[in-house]
Design a protein around this motif. Structure first.
Motif, PDB file in Angstrom:
ATOM      1  N   PRO A  90       0.807  -1.218   0.000  1.00  0.00           N
ATOM      2  CA  PRO A  90       0.000   0.000   0.000  1.00  0.00           C
ATOM      3  C   PRO A  90       0.847   1.279   0.000  1.00  0.00           C
ATOM      4  O   PRO A  90       0.304   2.367  -0.162  1.00  0.00           O
ATOM      5  CB  PRO A  90      -0.789  -0.115   1.307  1.00  0.00           C
ATOM      6  N   ARG A  91       2.162   1.137   0.139  1.00  0.00           N
ATOM      7  CA  ARG A  91       3.041   2.302   0.235  1.00  0.00           C
ATOM      8  C   ARG A  91       3.596   2.682  -1.132  1.00  0.00           C
ATOM      9  O   ARG A  91       4.211   1.849  -1.808  1.00  0.00           O
ATOM     10  CB  ARG A  91       4.193   2.014   1.197  1.00  0.00           C
ATOM     11  N   PRO A  92       3.429   3.926  -1.567  1.00  0.00           N
ATOM     12  CA  PRO A  92       3.959   4.337  -2.870  1.00  0.00           C
ATOM     13  C   PRO A  92       5.479   4.317  -2.928  1.00  0.00           C
ATOM     14  O   PRO A  92       6.062   4.222  -4.012  1.00  0.00           O
ATOM     15  CB  PRO A  92       3.410   5.765  -3.041  1.00  0.00           C
ATOM     16  N   ASP A  93       6.136   4.395  -1.757  1.00  0.00           N
ATOM     17  CA  ASP A  93       7.595   4.381  -1.727  1.00  0.00           C
ATOM     18  C   ASP A  93       8.135   3.059  -1.178  1.00  0.00           C
ATOM     19  O   ASP A  93       9.207   3.011  -0.573  1.00  0.00           O
ATOM     20  CB  ASP A  93       8.115   5.542  -0.877  1.00  0.00           C
ATOM     21  N   SER A  94       7.418   1.987  -1.410  1.00  0.00           N
ATOM     22  CA  SER A  94       7.801   0.692  -0.856  1.00  0.00           C
ATOM     23  C   SER A  94       9.056   0.148  -1.523  1.00  0.00           C
ATOM     24  O   SER A  94       9.335   0.421  -2.694  1.00  0.00           O
ATOM     25  CB  SER A  94       6.659  -0.320  -1.014  1.00  0.00           C
ATOM     26  N   GLU A  95       9.813  -0.648  -0.788  1.00  0.00           N
ATOM     27  CA  GLU A  95      11.019  -1.270  -1.327  1.00  0.00           C
ATOM     28  C   GLU A  95      10.661  -2.336  -2.365  1.00  0.00           C
ATOM     29  O   GLU A  95      11.350  -2.478  -3.377  1.00  0.00           O
ATOM     30  CB  GLU A  95      11.843  -1.899  -0.203  1.00  0.00           C
ATOM     31  N   SER A  96       9.587  -3.080  -2.135  1.00  0.00           N
ATOM     32  CA  SER A  96       9.191  -4.098  -3.113  1.00  0.00           C
ATOM     33  C   SER A  96       8.753  -3.446  -4.419  1.00  0.00           C
ATOM     34  O   SER A  96       9.081  -3.919  -5.511  1.00  0.00           O
ATOM     35  CB  SER A  96       8.073  -4.987  -2.556  1.00  0.00           C
ATOM     36  N   GLY A  97       8.032  -2.328  -4.303  1.00  0.00           N
ATOM     37  CA  GLY A  97       7.607  -1.607  -5.491  1.00  0.00           C
ATOM     38  C   GLY A  97       8.775  -1.017  -6.251  1.00  0.00           C
ATOM     39  O   GLY A  97       8.814  -1.034  -7.493  1.00  0.00           O
ATOM     40  N   ALA A  98       9.770  -0.494  -5.521  1.00  0.00           N
ATOM     41  CA  ALA A  98      10.953   0.071  -6.160  1.00  0.00           C
ATOM     42  C   ALA A  98      11.748  -1.007  -6.884  1.00  0.00           C
ATOM     43  O   ALA A  98      12.252  -0.791  -7.995  1.00  0.00           O
ATOM     44  CB  ALA A  98      11.828   0.773  -5.120  1.00  0.00           C
ATOM     45  N   GLY A  99      11.856  -2.165  -6.258  1.00  0.00           N
ATOM     46  CA  GLY A  99      12.547  -3.277  -6.902  1.00  0.00           C
ATOM     47  C   GLY A  99      11.835  -3.712  -8.170  1.00  0.00           C
ATOM     48  O   GLY A  99      12.468  -3.973  -9.204  1.00  0.00           O
ATOM     49  N   ALA A 100      10.508  -3.787  -8.100  1.00  0.00           N
ATOM     50  CA  ALA A 100       9.722  -4.162  -9.278  1.00  0.00           C
ATOM     51  C   ALA A 100       9.915  -3.138 -10.392  1.00  0.00           C
ATOM     52  O   ALA A 100       9.981  -3.501 -11.578  1.00  0.00           O
ATOM     53  CB  ALA A 100       8.250  -4.273  -8.910  1.00  0.00           C
ATOM     54  N   GLN A 101      10.021  -1.853 -10.032  1.00  0.00           N
ATOM     55  CA  GLN A 101      10.194  -0.820 -11.041  1.00  0.00           C
ATOM     56  C   GLN A 101      11.534  -0.946 -11.750  1.00  0.00           C
ATOM     57  O   GLN A 101      11.628  -0.727 -12.963  1.00  0.00           O
ATOM     58  CB  GLN A 101      10.064   0.562 -10.399  1.00  0.00           C
ATOM     59  N   VAL A 102      12.576  -1.296 -11.003  1.00  0.00           N
ATOM     60  CA  VAL A 102      13.883  -1.534 -11.620  1.00  0.00           C
ATOM     61  C   VAL A 102      13.766  -2.642 -12.661  1.00  0.00           C
ATOM     62  O   VAL A 102      14.269  -2.520 -13.795  1.00  0.00           O
ATOM     63  CB  VAL A 102      14.930  -1.918 -10.550  1.00  0.00           C
ATOM     64  N   PHE A 103      13.097  -3.717 -12.287  1.00  0.00           N
ATOM     65  CA  PHE A 103      12.916  -4.837 -13.211  1.00  0.00           C
ATOM     66  C   PHE A 103      12.099  -4.409 -14.428  1.00  0.00           C
ATOM     67  O   PHE A 103      12.471  -4.690 -15.575  1.00  0.00           O
ATOM     68  CB  PHE A 103      12.226  -5.994 -12.491  1.00  0.00           C
ATOM     69  N   LEU A 104      10.986  -3.723 -14.199  1.00  0.00           N
ATOM     70  CA  LEU A 104      10.100  -3.341 -15.297  1.00  0.00           C
ATOM     71  C   LEU A 104      10.740  -2.341 -16.245  1.00  0.00           C
ATOM     72  O   LEU A 104      10.532  -2.406 -17.467  1.00  0.00           O
ATOM     73  CB  LEU A 104       8.790  -2.786 -14.740  1.00  0.00           C
ATOM     74  N   ASP A 105      11.507  -1.408 -15.711  1.00  0.00           N
ATOM     75  CA  ASP A 105      12.181  -0.437 -16.576  1.00  0.00           C
ATOM     76  C   ASP A 105      13.106  -1.149 -17.556  1.00  0.00           C
ATOM     77  O   ASP A 105      13.142  -0.823 -18.754  1.00  0.00           O
ATOM     78  CB  ASP A 105      12.979   0.565 -15.742  1.00  0.00           C
TER      79      ASP A 105
END
Length: 208
Positions: A11-26
């Motif tokens: 639920p956090r926009p600055d989450s570590e899991s979300g940031a990791g996923a963004q690195v992968f997706l980019d």
């Protein structure tokens, strides 16, 4: 057009899991510009409570009974969500670890789609039979502890075996995990964990 489904579970926009996923997706987008990226934010998606008609529909299915109108409508929600998963050629799940397991929104998603006749069936001679085709799946799992090196501060990781088993149960066995942790504590340790995971995720995008 091939599709990658991203189940975003923090639920956090600055989450570590979300940031990791963004690195992968980019990196994945750079290498696969023709792919459709379908993002399902489980904190914003329409998901029914697993109670009432949808729960009754599950047991009606198990007992070989027909659906009432309400049960049919409830089961249609499960079909909609399971179809979205089944149409994905690749799956990315980014999630934090909460209280040794997964957030309740991810558990809710799983409880809704793991339905008899939808993602699995029971055969008297074979037992439980998965109904989904296998596909490469990546789980980015962030935790306050460091499970990758064993410095887990006495905590037990029940998220990894749970996700591995429930995905296998419905037919998805090609599952890889990337742990991000620790996400709390001294800054050098947190930044080092983030850097390790980011390098691994960017590299994995090339062969996913």
């Amino acid at each position: 057009m091939p599709k990658l489904l991203h189940l975003s579970c923090s639920p956090r926009p600055d989450s570590e899991s979300g940031a990791g996923a963004q690195v992968f997706l980019d990196r994945f987008r750079q290498l696969h510009p023709d792919w459709d990226i379908d993002v399902a934010d489980l904190w914003r998606e329409r998901m029914p409570d697993f109670a009432g008609p949808i729960l009754e529909a599950k047991y009606a299915r198990m007992n070989g009974q027909g659906f009432s109108d309400a049960q049919r409508a409830g089961f249609a929600e499960a079909e909609r969500m399971a179809l979205r998963l089944s149409l994905a050629d690749r799956v990315l799940i980014s999630t934090p670890m909460w209280n040794f397991g997964v957030p309740y929104k991810l558990k809710q998603f799983i409880d809704i789609i793991v339905q008899p006749g939808l993602t699995f069936r029971f055969d008297p001679s074979q037992g439980y039979v998965p109904l989904l085709k296998d596909r490469p799946t990546l789980v980015v799992l962030a935790s306050g502890s460091d499970f990758s090196t064993g410095m887990n501060r006495g905590r037990i990781d029940m998220a990894t075996p749970y996700l591995r088993e429930v995905l296998r149960f419905i037919g998805i066995s090609d599952v890889r995990f990337v742990a991000i942790g620790p996400t709390t504590g001294p800054r050098p340790s947190v930044e080092a964990a983030r850097e390790r995971a980011s390098k691994r995720l960017a590299a994995m995008a090339a062969n996913f």
